[in-house]
Design an enzyme around this catalytic site. Structure first.
Site, mmCIF file in Angstrom:
data_model
loop_
_atom_site.group_PDB
_atom_site.id
_atom_site.type_symbol
_atom_site.label_atom_id
_atom_site.label_comp_id
_atom_site.label_asym_id
_atom_site.label_seq_id
_atom_site.Cartn_x
_atom_site.Cartn_y
_atom_site.Cartn_z
ATOM 1 N N ARG A 3 0.797 -1.224 0.000
ATOM 2 C CA ARG A 3 0.000 0.000 0.000
ATOM 3 C C ARG A 3 0.827 1.271 0.000
ATOM 4 O O ARG A 3 1.906 1.317 0.586
ATOM 5 C CB ARG A 3 -0.904 0.014 1.228
ATOM 6 C CG ARG A 3 -1.980 -1.043 1.170
ATOM 7 C CD ARG A 3 -2.651 -1.210 2.519
ATOM 8 N NE ARG A 3 -3.710 -2.213 2.443
ATOM 9 C CZ ARG A 3 -3.472 -3.522 2.441
ATOM 10 N NH1 ARG A 3 -2.239 -3.982 2.522
ATOM 11 N NH2 ARG A 3 -4.473 -4.383 2.355
ATOM 12 N N HIS A 54 -0.770 -2.436 -4.538
ATOM 13 C CA HIS A 54 -0.182 -3.301 -5.569
ATOM 14 C C HIS A 54 -0.142 -2.679 -6.967
ATOM 15 O O HIS A 54 -0.464 -3.336 -7.964
ATOM 16 C CB HIS A 54 -0.937 -4.632 -5.623
ATOM 17 C CG HIS A 54 -0.762 -5.491 -4.399
ATOM 18 N ND1 HIS A 54 0.304 -5.398 -3.549
ATOM 19 C CD2 HIS A 54 -1.554 -6.486 -3.883
ATOM 20 C CE1 HIS A 54 0.182 -6.287 -2.565
ATOM 21 N NE2 HIS A 54 -0.937 -6.947 -2.743
ATOM 22 N N HIS A 61 3.103 -12.809 -6.069
ATOM 23 C CA HIS A 61 1.917 -13.006 -5.237
ATOM 24 C C HIS A 61 1.316 -14.406 -5.392
ATOM 25 O O HIS A 61 0.099 -14.554 -5.522
ATOM 26 C CB HIS A 61 0.883 -11.931 -5.566
ATOM 27 C CG HIS A 61 -0.025 -11.562 -4.439
ATOM 28 N ND1 HIS A 61 -0.988 -12.411 -3.950
ATOM 29 C CD2 HIS A 61 -0.105 -10.434 -3.696
ATOM 30 C CE1 HIS A 61 -1.636 -11.801 -2.964
ATOM 31 N NE2 HIS A 61 -1.119 -10.594 -2.787
ATOM 32 N N ASP A 90 -1.399 -10.236 7.898
ATOM 33 C CA ASP A 90 -1.290 -9.504 6.639
ATOM 34 C C ASP A 90 -0.345 -8.346 6.930
ATOM 35 O O ASP A 90 -0.708 -7.187 6.876
ATOM 36 C CB ASP A 90 -2.677 -9.013 6.188
ATOM 37 C CG ASP A 90 -2.664 -8.505 4.749
ATOM 38 O OD1 ASP A 90 -1.587 -8.511 4.130
ATOM 39 O OD2 ASP A 90 -3.731 -8.107 4.249
ATOM 40 N N GLU A 128 5.325 -12.533 0.378
ATOM 41 C CA GLU A 128 5.673 -11.514 -0.608
ATOM 42 C C GLU A 128 6.925 -10.766 -0.136
ATOM 43 O O GLU A 128 6.848 -9.933 0.758
ATOM 44 C CB GLU A 128 4.524 -10.523 -0.772
ATOM 45 C CG GLU A 128 3.211 -11.162 -1.121
ATOM 46 C CD GLU A 128 2.024 -10.293 -0.728
ATOM 47 O OE1 GLU A 128 1.931 -9.133 -1.163
ATOM 48 O OE2 GLU A 128 1.186 -10.765 0.052
HETATM 49 C C1 GLA Z 1 -1.702 -8.374 -0.134
HETATM 50 C C2 GLA Z 1 -2.300 -7.362 0.757
HETATM 51 C C3 GLA Z 1 -3.567 -7.933 1.260
HETATM 52 C C4 GLA Z 1 -4.449 -8.326 0.129
HETATM 53 C C5 GLA Z 1 -3.814 -9.298 -0.701
HETATM 54 C C6 GLA Z 1 -4.701 -9.664 -1.871
HETATM 55 O O1 GLA Z 1 -1.206 -9.405 0.575
HETATM 56 O O2 GLA Z 1 -1.488 -6.989 1.814
HETATM 57 O O3 GLA Z 1 -4.216 -7.020 2.044
HETATM 58 O O4 GLA Z 1 -4.747 -7.223 -0.654
HETATM 59 O O5 GLA Z 1 -2.606 -8.772 -1.148
HETATM 60 O O6 GLA Z 1 -6.027 -9.736 -1.561
#
Ligand code: GLA
Length: 393
Positions: free
Chosen positions: A122, A147, A221, A293, A358
């Site tokens: 982000r 992304h 991803h 996350d 990631e």
């Molecule tokens: C990344 C983001 C998550 C989500 C995934 C896809 O990992 O950090 O919040 O957006 O991609 O859904």
């Protein structure tokens, strides 16, 4: 005299026979070497995959090694469609989420298997400044940008730049992201090379150059489920993360700017722990991420050499080890998978049936002065590599 002649004749015959036997066995050895050489080749095969509504042809590449490992990649989004890896019984199965047609990959989906760019993760309010110039990105996760925006690198068509096979097989993809695409400055020439080795390693090598100062943070991803059984969640996968801190986030997944010590928190994976063990624990950061996350700050002493993260599935015996040149890794536990993406054969990918590792720079780095920089200047070469190594434990 006759006896002498006979003796000489006998010796000549013996030497000739010996010589011929030698030649034969040398031939056999050479044949064996040749056979071995052929079977040590990692092969690559190209198959047409379909056409986009704009008329762009999409190809699929299959990289295969002698151990039964196979990687399928399509030129749409540089997506890894298949990652087939043997289990402890030697049975090869897919360990990544994927669909069975181009049509499915063209539909909006949560970045399944794709290359992420120009900026993985982000950027707060989709805004950042370089040298006093403010840039406004597409806000695909209002009020933020995620992304790379609406048409990130996951949705574009990549060109096949170079295809190689031999001791390793590799596919080099390229994409030119035009100045101001999705709001990012500079023409960015990107290359991503996928390489499969005979040692069951999948390497992802990223390169980029720009003609204007910009920001870059590329990642991959793929959603892994090492059991190979996508009817199962990933919660019993055992994880290690060589990290003492996470990038703390607010309710919107945006870094607060603090790197929080993870001791005595559900985020501590310094010793092996299953994903499910603490995922439901009452914890503010877990609540904000709807599970894991978050970006872990890696103790990456010897970049590219130290194993920074591992995932292990006991039932299949599959172990995945990650090395990277990146300072962070986003562990995402498929919190937004909700049973609406079709599996390859039948059924749907349910909540937490895949997780992503990631490797990347920290989220929102362009707005965080204390985070490692993601700025790329003209004349500089962005180069970074992440390796996913598979074995049996
Ligand atoms: C990344 C983001 C998550 C989500 C995934 C896809 O990992 O950090 O919040 O957006 O991609 O859904």
């Amino acid at each position: 005299m006759n006896v002498l002649k006979r003796e000489v004749f006998r010796l000549v015959i013996i030497s000739l026979t010996f010589f011929m036997v030698q030649c034969k066995s040398r031939q056999a050895i050479n044949k064996d070497i040749l056979k071995q050489h052929l079977s040590t080749e990692v092969t690559i095969e190209k198959v047409p995959y379909g056409m986009t509504p704009n008329g762009d042809k999409i190809n699929s590449y299959k990289l295969k090694n002698k151990n039964g490992m196979e990687v399928g990649i399509i030129t749409l989004g540089g997506i890894i469609t298949d990652l087939i890896v043997p289990n402890k019984e030697g049975i090869s199965e897919n360990v990544v989420i994927g669909f069975n047609s181009l049509e499915e990959y063209l539909k909006p989906n949560p970045y399944v298997g794709a290359i992420i760019g120009r900026y993985g993760n982000r950027i707060a309010n989709g805004k950042f400044s370089i040298d006093g110039n403010e840039y406004q990105l597409t806000l695909n996760r209002p009020p933020h940008s995620l992304h790379g925006g609406e048409y990130g690198f996951n949705r574009v068509v990549w060109k096949e730049n170079e295809v190689k096979s031999g001791a390793v097989a590799s596919l080099k993809l390229s994409y030119l992201s035009k100045d101001m695409e999705e709001g990012y400055p500079g023409n960015l020439q990107v290359f991503v090379t996928y390489t499969l080795t005979q040692e069951n390693q999948l390497e992802v090598f990223y390169e980029a150059t720009t003609d204007k100062k910009t920001v870059v943070n590329l990642t991959q991803h793929s959603y892994f489920n090492l059991s190979g059984d996508f009817s199962k969640t990933i919660l019993d996968h055992e994880i290690t993360l060589n990290s003492d801190k996470i990038v703390a986030i607010n309710d919107n997944g945006i870094p607060t700017g603090k790197l929080e010590d993870l001791t005595h928190t559900p985020f501590d994976f310094r010793t092996p722990k299953t994903l499910g063990k603490d995922i439901e624990v009452k914890n503010e950061q877990l609540k904000r991420g709807n599970g894991y996350d978050h970006c872990w700050v890696l103790n990456n002493a010897e970049k590219g050499k130290t194993v920074t993260a591992t995932a292990y599935d006991k039932t299949s015996g599959r172990l995945m080890e990650i090395t990277t040149y990146e300072p962070g890794i986003q562990l995402y536990t498929g919190n937004f998978l909700k049973g609406n993406l079709p599996m390859r054969e039948e059924g749907f990918y349910e909540h937490r049936t895949g997780f992503c590792f990631e490797t990347q720079h920290y989220p929102d780095s362009p707005n965080q002065k204390d985070f490692p920089t993601t700025v790329l200047r003209p004349g500089e070469n962005y180069k970074t590599k992440t390796t996913f190594k598979f074995s049996i434990k």
